[in-house]
Design an enzyme around this catalytic site. Sequence first.
Site, PDB file in Angstrom:
ATOM      1  N   ASN A   5       0.740  -1.043   0.121  1.00 38.55           N
ATOM      2  CA  ASN A   5      -0.001  -0.087  -0.087  1.00 38.55           C
ATOM      3  C   ASN A   5       0.694   1.199   0.001  1.00 38.55           C
ATOM      4  OD1 ASN A   5      -1.929  -1.832   0.282  1.00 38.55           O
ATOM      5  ND2 ASN A   5      -3.001  -0.703   1.714  1.00 38.55           N
ATOM      6  N   ARG A 155      -9.250  -5.726   4.636  1.00 37.99           N
ATOM      7  CA  ARG A 155      -8.131  -6.528   4.668  1.00 37.99           C
ATOM      8  C   ARG A 155      -6.628  -5.874   4.876  1.00 37.99           C
ATOM      9  NH1 ARG A 155      -7.473 -11.041  -0.295  1.00 37.99           N
ATOM     10  NH2 ARG A 155      -7.225  -9.152  -1.391  1.00 37.99           N
ATOM     11  N   ASP A 156      -6.694  -4.345   5.331  1.00 41.63           N
ATOM     12  CA  ASP A 156      -5.411  -3.848   5.454  1.00 41.63           C
ATOM     13  C   ASP A 156      -5.699  -2.631   6.326  1.00 41.63           C
ATOM     14  OD1 ASP A 156      -2.807  -3.852   5.286  1.00 41.63           O
ATOM     15  OD2 ASP A 156      -2.976  -2.307   3.435  1.00 41.63           O
ATOM     16  N   VAL A 157      -6.361  -2.847   7.547  1.00 41.15           N
ATOM     17  CA  VAL A 157      -6.496  -1.894   8.639  1.00 41.15           C
ATOM     18  C   VAL A 157      -5.199  -1.773   9.322  1.00 41.15           C
ATOM     19  CG1 VAL A 157      -7.818  -1.064  10.518  1.00 41.15           C
ATOM     20  CG2 VAL A 157      -9.157  -2.586   8.866  1.00 41.15           C
ATOM     21  N   THR A 191      -0.648  -6.581   5.720  1.00 40.85           N
ATOM     22  CA  THR A 191       0.550  -6.068   6.195  1.00 40.85           C
ATOM     23  C   THR A 191       1.028  -6.974   7.412  1.00 40.85           C
ATOM     24  OG1 THR A 191       0.101  -3.972   5.414  1.00 40.85           O
ATOM     25  CG2 THR A 191       1.683  -4.292   7.207  1.00 40.85           C
TER      26      THR A 191
END
Length: 294
Positions: A5, A155-157, A191
Amino acid sequence: MYHNNNTIIQPGVEEDTKQTQGKNKIAVEKKEQLARHGYHTVRLLGQGAFSQVLLVKKKETDMLFACKVSDRQDLAHWEGSLLAAMDHPLFPRFRDLWDEGESTFLLMEYVSGSSLEELLRRRGALSRAQTARIGMELAEGLRFLHQLPDPILYRDVKPANIMIRQDGRVKLLDMGCACNLRQPDGARAGTPGYAAPEQLEEGGILSFASDVYGLGRTLEVIAGKNCAGKLGRVINACTAEKPQQRIPDMQGVMTALIPLCKNGRNGEGIPHQGFLQPRVTCVKSVWESEYKNT
C-alpha cells in the site's frame, strides 16, 4: 503475493516537493498526462510498489484532489469501482478514473490531516477513550462494507491507512487490498503484524472476522501502554488466533466499544497536530452510524 500500500509522506498543502532520488521522483510524463486533463501536480503524497499518490489541483477551480497513478490497471480499476459504488463518510469520495498509456489515473477526494501512524509517532499512545472513539468510527465504516449486497473485506486496517482530519474525524484510505468476500482473489494480502493469520496463509478462509482482527491489532497499537482493562479484553477478543474465537463481526465490536466510548474520561477528543479537539460525547449521528464524535 502481497499488495503493498501507499505510505503517507506528509500531510497538508505545500509547494512541489523536490523528490529527486529513486522511486519517489514524480515522472515528468505523469505530470504532462495530468496537465492534459486539466490538473497541476502539487506534490507527492505517497508511494507504493505499483503506484504513486499525488496531490493535484484542478486548474479551472483550484480544487485539490488526490490522484493515484498506478501501473497495475486491474487493481486501479477494481479500487475505482469500489469507491464509485460507495457513499460513506469513512472513505474518500470517487471523482474520476481514466487510462493513459500503461497507467491508470484514479482521482478522489483529498483528505487533509495527519496519518494516524504519524500522529502516534509524534505523540505516543492515545487514551482508552480516544482509542475507543477511533475504533467506533472504523468499525461502523467496515460494517458498511460488510453489509453491501456483495460484501467487501478491507483486509488492510493499520495506522498508516487511517487519516485524522483537521476536525478530528477519521478517514480510511487505500482500497487496494479489498476483495469481494464471495469471490476472493486467492492472493495473500495485507500487512504482517496487522493482517489476520488466514490472510497470509495459502488457501486461508476469509470472513468478517478477518477485518475484526486487523481492527483489533490497530487498536492495540493506538492504545499502547493504555491497552488494559475492558479495552484490553475487547482487543484480545478481536485478535484471537482462530477466527471462530474472535468477535465475529463489526456490530459485535461496536457493541463492545460503546461502554468505553460513553464512559471514557469525560469524552476526550482525538488529538490533531499536537492539540486536543474540543471535548466530545458519543451521541446519535446523522451519518447513518449508531455513534460518532460530534
